[in-house]
Design an enzyme around this catalytic site. Structure first.
Site, PDB file in Angstrom:
ATOM      1  CE  LYS A  97      -8.459   0.650   3.764  1.00 35.08           C
ATOM      2  NZ  LYS A  97      -7.790   0.850   4.390  1.00 35.08           N
ATOM      3  CG  ASP A 115      -1.383  -5.149   5.348  1.00 28.99           C
ATOM      4  OD1 ASP A 115      -2.470  -5.421   5.706  1.00 28.99           O
ATOM      5  OD2 ASP A 115      -1.210  -4.406   4.962  1.00 28.99           O
ATOM      6  CE1 TYR A 163      -2.874   2.944   1.275  1.00 28.44           C
ATOM      7  CE2 TYR A 163      -1.883   3.373   3.012  1.00 28.44           C
ATOM      8  CZ  TYR A 163      -2.931   3.661   1.919  1.00 28.44           C
ATOM      9  OH  TYR A 163      -3.255   5.187   2.161  1.00 28.44           O
TER      10      TYR A 163
HETATM   11  O1  P1T Z   1      -5.537   3.208   6.395  1.00 30.45           O
HETATM   12  P1  P1T Z   1      -5.648   3.119   7.183  1.00 30.45           P
HETATM   13  O2  P1T Z   1      -6.015   1.843   8.189  1.00 30.45           O
HETATM   14  O3  P1T Z   1      -4.024   3.473   8.120  1.00 30.45           O
HETATM   15  O4  P1T Z   1      -4.609   1.541   6.955  1.00 30.45           O
HETATM   16  C1  P1T Z   1      -3.112   1.594   5.994  1.00 30.45           C
HETATM   17  C2  P1T Z   1      -3.801   0.260   5.133  1.00 30.45           C
HETATM   18  C3  P1T Z   1      -2.082  -0.685   5.560  1.00 30.45           C
HETATM   19  N1  P1T Z   1      -2.319  -1.925   4.752  1.00 30.45           N
HETATM   20  C4  P1T Z   1      -3.522  -1.960   3.613  1.00 30.45           C
HETATM   21  C5  P1T Z   1      -3.026  -2.864   2.792  1.00 30.45           C
HETATM   22  C6  P1T Z   1      -4.156  -1.267   3.539  1.00 30.45           C
HETATM   23  O5  P1T Z   1      -4.809  -1.452   1.852  1.00 30.45           O
HETATM   24  C7  P1T Z   1      -4.307  -0.171   3.759  1.00 30.45           C
HETATM   25  C8  P1T Z   1      -4.749   1.565   3.390  1.00 30.45           C
HETATM   26  N2  P1T Z   1      -5.506   1.535   2.017  1.00 30.45           N
HETATM   27  C9  P1T Z   1      -5.824   2.152   1.713  1.00 30.45           C
HETATM   28  C10 P1T Z   1      -6.323   3.424   2.050  1.00 30.45           C
HETATM   29  C11 P1T Z   1      -6.600   1.896   0.466  1.00 30.45           C
HETATM   30  O6  P1T Z   1      -7.474   2.281  -0.584  1.00 30.45           O
HETATM   31  O7  P1T Z   1      -5.348   0.983  -0.825  1.00 30.45           O
END
Ligand code: P1T
Length: 387
Positions: free
Chosen positions: A196, A171, A99
């Site tokens: 998510k 992750d 990400y």
């Molecule tokens: O946004 P947050 O809760 O801090 O999470 C970060 C994060 C970590 N790992 C993965 C695989 C992610 O997809 C994300 C956040 N991703 C998005 C906001 C997105 O639109 O891909």
């Protein structure tokens, strides 16, 4: 217990005072002490302990088949806390297509504090082995990756990590514990953006770290309190509520995405479909072996930025927005949105072109989603060459 039984019950005994079936939102910053150094029930201050947060942590530890879970204010706060276990000079081998925010956190924040990172294609065991240096402490893997959905073999990587005395961190945001349980495949630490699928309703931001090692958990618990990136009790409660239907939602995300991927793969205006559930995905066999489903994320290559723009702006049900994993379908343009912090050359090498579009397939009726996508593809120019 079965997965859904745990999702509904783990960490959620009726509240003893009233019998409330649902854990209360303990919306308090502090707790009364009966005398100096004598907190009434062990609780002192809400950065350190909160019962709603504790209920969520117990629940998510159970679902990921781990002993300990530590909740954070966001997915990135959770990942940042794992990196805070390291010392200046330590080295991390990280999946190249993580990400964009994870890449930015490593590249623009933690590098300044002396951590070193090698971004490599962790689907290639040799590349990971070759990147391991004397100061390597940790392998950080996203599988499938965001947004091109490349898989890494967690059983092989955990063997390598064990041989070299490294921590394997996974992750698991895209898969959720319903579809993939990295700790059972040998990983040391699992991290999630609870924003998510775990919450699933696009109404909060949070993160969690799950692990078995009690000493490491103690250090993370210390960091949770000492650095203070804690989630509020209402956000914890929202995840607890969302997670009860995780299995139902994931089944529907998965079913809808399989159908949509099949339609997209057969559509003449779509040049390439990235979805591990398609037999044509280069790691389809690994996807079948490592997880019990393929999830709700699909990326497609539309050839030109104009096509991508026309497609995204013509969709009616899929909303153009960052994030993923909610019940509603979303569409995003990784190059300018989620992965804007990744340098252009690196982005293009990874396949994150200006014409790549990412779909988070929701739980709506799949016929409506298929029609929405087909109608929007009417606005896309026919491809002259296939990628
Ligand atoms: O946004 P947050 O809760 O801090 O999470 C970060 C994060 C970590 N790992 C993965 C695989 C992610 O997809 C994300 C956040 N991703 C998005 C906001 C997105 O639109 O891909």
């Amino acid at each position: 217990m079965g997965f859904s039984t745990d999702a509904v019950h783990a960490g959620q005994e009726p509240e003893p005072r009233t019998g409330a079936v649902i854990p209360p939102i303990y919306q308090t910053s502090t707790y009364e002490q009966e005398g100096l150094g004598r907190p009434r029930a062990g609780y002192e201050y809400a950065r350190t302990q909160n019962p709603t947060r504790a209920a969520l942590e117990t629940n998510l530890a159970t679902l990921e088949a781990g002993k300990h879970a530590i909740a954070f204010a966001s997915g990135l706060a959770a990942i940042g806390s794992i990196l805070q276990l390291l010392q200046a000079g330590d080295h991390v081998v990280c999946t190249d297509n993580v990400y964009g925010g994870t890449y930015r956190l490593a590249d623009q924040v933690w590098r300044r504090f002396g951590l070193q990172f090698s971004f490599v294609d962790t689907s290639k065991q040799d590349a990971v082995a070759a990147a391991i240096a004397e100061r390597t402490r940790l392998i950080f893997v996203e599988t499938p990756t965001n947004p091109v959905l490349t898989l890494s073999d967690l059983t092989e990587l955990s063997r390598l990590a064990r041989e070299r005395n490294l921590l394997l961190v996974v992750d698991n945001t895209f898969m959720t514990p319903y579809l993939q349980r990295p700790l059972q495949l040998g990983a040391d630490i699992v991290v999630h953006s609870t924003t998510k699928y775990l919450n699933g309703h696009s109404d909060m931001v949070g993160g969690v770290v799950v692990l078995n090692d009690s000493e490491l958990a103690e250090r993370l618990r210390f960091l949770q309190n000492a650095a203070g990136a804690v989630p509020g009790p209402f956000d914890c409660w929202l995840v607890l509520r969302g997670v009860k239907t995780l299995a139902l939602r994931m089944m529907q995300h998965d079913r809808n995405a399989r159908e949509l991927a099949r339609v997209l793969a057969a559509h003449p205006k779509v040049q390439k479909v990235y979805y591990p559930g398609l037999a044509s995905h280069p790691q389809h066999e690994l996807a079948c072996r490592q997880a019990s489903g393929f999830g709700g994320m699909i990326s497609i290559e539309l050839g030109t930025l104009e096509n991508a723009k026309a497609f995204m702006e013509s969709l009616r049900l899929f909303l153009l927005a960052e994030s993923l994993g909610g019940v509603e379908s979303l569409v995003c343009h990784p190059a300018s949105m989620t992965h804007a912090a990744v340098p252009e050359e690196e982005r293009l090498r990874l396949g994150i072109t200006d014409s790549l579009v990412r779909l988070s397939v929701g739980i709506e009726d799949v016929e409506d989603l298929v029609r929405d996508v087909q109608d929007a593809l009417e606005h896309v120019q026919a491809a002259t060459t296939r990628v």
